[in-house]
Write a protein that holds these residues in place. Structure first.
Motif, PDB file in Angstrom:
ATOM      1  N   THR A 163      38.459 -18.222 -20.315  1.00 37.38           N
ATOM      2  CA  THR A 163      38.826 -16.792 -19.709  1.00 37.38           C
ATOM      3  C   THR A 163      39.721 -15.872 -20.518  1.00 37.38           C
ATOM      4  O   THR A 163      39.801 -14.799 -20.489  1.00 37.38           O
ATOM      5  CB  THR A 163      39.013 -16.539 -18.261  1.00 37.38           C
ATOM      6  N   GLY A 164      40.389 -16.616 -21.323  1.00 34.63           N
ATOM      7  CA  GLY A 164      41.586 -16.185 -22.029  1.00 34.63           C
ATOM      8  C   GLY A 164      42.822 -15.804 -21.095  1.00 34.63           C
ATOM      9  O   GLY A 164      43.709 -15.143 -21.650  1.00 34.63           O
ATOM     10  N   PRO A 238      50.162 -12.017 -23.115  1.00 32.41           N
ATOM     11  CA  PRO A 238      50.900 -12.093 -24.412  1.00 32.41           C
ATOM     12  C   PRO A 238      50.020 -13.119 -25.467  1.00 32.41           C
ATOM     13  O   PRO A 238      49.617 -13.929 -25.319  1.00 32.41           O
ATOM     14  CB  PRO A 238      52.309 -13.110 -23.822  1.00 32.41           C
ATOM     15  N   GLY A 239      50.176 -12.452 -26.744  1.00 31.61           N
ATOM     16  CA  GLY A 239      49.418 -13.185 -27.644  1.00 31.61           C
ATOM     17  C   GLY A 239      48.368 -12.922 -28.190  1.00 31.61           C
ATOM     18  O   GLY A 239      47.403 -13.407 -29.064  1.00 31.61           O
ATOM     19  N   ALA A 240      47.688 -11.914 -27.200  1.00 25.76           N
ATOM     20  CA  ALA A 240      46.291 -11.413 -27.294  1.00 25.76           C
ATOM     21  C   ALA A 240      45.496 -12.395 -27.253  1.00 25.76           C
ATOM     22  O   ALA A 240      44.232 -12.446 -28.184  1.00 25.76           O
ATOM     23  CB  ALA A 240      46.072 -10.673 -28.486  1.00 25.76           C
ATOM     24  N   PRO A 241      45.203 -13.225 -26.069  1.00 26.95           N
ATOM     25  CA  PRO A 241      44.136 -14.500 -26.092  1.00 26.95           C
ATOM     26  C   PRO A 241      42.715 -13.475 -25.706  1.00 26.95           C
ATOM     27  O   PRO A 241      42.798 -12.503 -25.487  1.00 26.95           O
ATOM     28  CB  PRO A 241      44.544 -15.141 -25.101  1.00 26.95           C
ATOM     29  N   VAL A 242      41.703 -14.544 -26.086  1.00 21.77           N
ATOM     30  CA  VAL A 242      40.364 -13.948 -26.043  1.00 21.77           C
ATOM     31  C   VAL A 242      39.255 -14.871 -25.108  1.00 21.77           C
ATOM     32  O   VAL A 242      39.577 -15.976 -25.120  1.00 21.77           O
ATOM     33  CB  VAL A 242      39.746 -13.713 -27.479  1.00 21.77           C
ATOM     34  N   ALA A 243      38.558 -14.342 -24.463  1.00 22.35           N
ATOM     35  CA  ALA A 243      37.655 -15.000 -23.632  1.00 22.35           C
ATOM     36  C   ALA A 243      36.641 -15.722 -24.703  1.00 22.35           C
ATOM     37  O   ALA A 243      36.135 -14.872 -25.329  1.00 22.35           O
ATOM     38  CB  ALA A 243      36.839 -14.230 -22.863  1.00 22.35           C
ATOM     39  N   THR A 244      36.408 -16.880 -24.697  1.00 22.58           N
ATOM     40  CA  THR A 244      35.935 -17.649 -25.988  1.00 22.58           C
ATOM     41  C   THR A 244      34.731 -18.694 -25.408  1.00 22.58           C
ATOM     42  O   THR A 244      34.954 -19.607 -24.868  1.00 22.58           O
ATOM     43  CB  THR A 244      36.765 -18.353 -26.885  1.00 22.58           C
ATOM     44  N   ARG A 258      44.107 -20.196 -22.980  1.00 21.80           N
ATOM     45  CA  ARG A 258      44.326 -19.016 -24.133  1.00 21.80           C
ATOM     46  C   ARG A 258      44.272 -19.518 -25.584  1.00 21.80           C
ATOM     47  O   ARG A 258      45.135 -19.259 -26.281  1.00 21.80           O
ATOM     48  CB  ARG A 258      45.773 -18.471 -23.622  1.00 21.80           C
ATOM     49  N   ALA A 259      43.555 -20.547 -25.674  1.00 27.11           N
ATOM     50  CA  ALA A 259      43.606 -21.294 -26.959  1.00 27.11           C
ATOM     51  C   ALA A 259      43.340 -20.525 -28.241  1.00 27.11           C
ATOM     52  O   ALA A 259      43.829 -20.854 -29.342  1.00 27.11           O
ATOM     53  CB  ALA A 259      42.589 -22.486 -27.121  1.00 27.11           C
ATOM     54  N   TYR A 260      42.446 -19.521 -28.005  1.00 27.91           N
ATOM     55  CA  TYR A 260      42.159 -18.601 -28.973  1.00 27.91           C
ATOM     56  C   TYR A 260      42.661 -17.079 -28.729  1.00 27.91           C
ATOM     57  O   TYR A 260      42.625 -16.722 -27.675  1.00 27.91           O
ATOM     58  CB  TYR A 260      40.590 -18.737 -29.262  1.00 27.91           C
ATOM     59  N   ASP A 261      42.993 -16.389 -29.879  1.00 21.41           N
ATOM     60  CA  ASP A 261      43.520 -14.852 -29.760  1.00 21.41           C
ATOM     61  C   ASP A 261      42.630 -14.209 -31.140  1.00 21.41           C
ATOM     62  O   ASP A 261      41.705 -14.853 -31.582  1.00 21.41           O
ATOM     63  CB  ASP A 261      44.816 -15.041 -30.036  1.00 21.41           C
ATOM     64  N   ILE A 262      43.005 -12.908 -30.952  1.00 22.52           N
ATOM     65  CA  ILE A 262      42.242 -11.902 -31.736  1.00 22.52           C
ATOM     66  C   ILE A 262      42.308 -12.222 -33.108  1.00 22.52           C
ATOM     67  O   ILE A 262      41.555 -11.810 -34.079  1.00 22.52           O
ATOM     68  CB  ILE A 262      42.584 -10.302 -31.499  1.00 22.52           C
TER      69      ILE A 262
END
Length: 297
Positions: A163-164, A238-244, A258-262
């Motif tokens: 979900t980010g 924080p860190g701009a995570p992305v739903a991936t 929050r493993a992936y960000d923009i």
């Protein structure tokens, strides 16, 4: 993967993510880089936007109502209210220009309905929202596997997404042939079966004081007018995570939601296809699901 041309927003140096120094231009560049999969997942779905004009450390607000001054890439989509007594004109997303407009609006999060026009009353997916009890992400991974096992048994095609934010979504595509109330009844029956099978780790108790440290199987998003975070939407964290979207073999090595960000997602999509690209081609008939569960309307 083809990339849309990034457009310069107003005030491009406006910082939206102070911790990472990411600006409105960075958000516009990200939306341009992921335009193809993001637009495919958003197509004909009413949206709820979460906007932060002064950055995520300041107060933001939600927007779902269409306004006449919006870009042509954000066309209106009327939909009746849940009680059928009124109508709301929602925002949809139709083009890279619409994504550029979202960046200009500092729309940091994009949430979408579980149904598409013209069948807005009939969902084309069922989703389980799994958040960690007491911050235990191992419990989320285990729950995701349990949900996927049951979906496989019932003839569904389970798909996995971070979900980010805190947890994971496990989602299965459906043919849009049954209304939200009926699909929610099926989701509730699935959750009950999972809680019966795994009473020490999973629960359907909505009240936290009744959960006893077990993970809550949240099926509340399976309702008319509710929304879920859109694949490849950033989050106001924080860190701009992305739903991936993920392949299932990636679950074991996943440390958190929050493993992936923009910054990472464009590289990821350049190296591998969107795991949800063929989602609609795997849709199950909800009537078959009801028969498999032996649940009657």
């Amino acid at each position: 993967m083809p990339k849309a041309e990034s457009m310069a927003p107003s005030h491009p140096d406006k910082v939206l993510y102070p911790d990472a120094g990411l600006t409105k231009q960075d958000l516009a560049d990200y939306y341009a880089a992921v335009a193809a999969p993001l637009l495919a997942h958003a197509e004909r779905r009413p949206l709820t936007l979460r906007r932060f004009p002064d950055g995520i450390d300041a107060d933001g607000f939600f927007q779902q109502h269409y306004r006449d001054e919006l870009s042509d890439g954000l066309p209106p989509r009327p939909a009746p209210t849940a009680d059928g007594k009124d109508e709301i004109v929602h925002i949809t997303l139709a083009s890279p220009a619409g994504l550029a407009a979202l960046a200009d609006m500092a729309a940091v999060e994009i949430h979408a309905w579980l149904s598409r026009s013209p069948e807005l009353t009939k969902p084309d997916r069922v989703v389980f929202d799994l958040d960690p009890p007491d911050g235990d992400f191992d419990a989320v991974r285990d729950a995701a596997r349990r949900v996927a096992e049951l979906m496989d048994e019932l003839g569904l095609a389970p798909h996995l997404m971070t979900t980010g934010s805190r947890g994971l979504h496990v989602l299965a595509p459906l043919a849009p042939s049954m209304d939200f109330d009926a699909v929610r009844t099926l989701a509730k029956a699935m959750a009950s079966r999972l809680a019966e099978r795994h009473p020490d780790s999973l629960t359907t108790a909505q009240r936290k004081d009744k959960r006893g440290g077990r993970l809550y199987l949240d099926i509340m998003r399976n309702a008319y007018g509710q929304s879920a975070v859109l694949p490849y939407s950033p989050r106001a964290k924080p860190g701009a995570p992305v739903a991936t979207p993920l392949d299932w073999d990636e679950l074991g090595g996943l440390a958190d939601a929050r493993a992936y960000d923009i910054r990472r997602i464009p590289r990821r999509l350049a190296q591998k296809a969107d795991p949800w690209a063929a989602l609609s081609g795997k849709a199950a008939d909800p009537a078959d699901l009801r028969a498999a569960l032996d649940v009657h309307a």
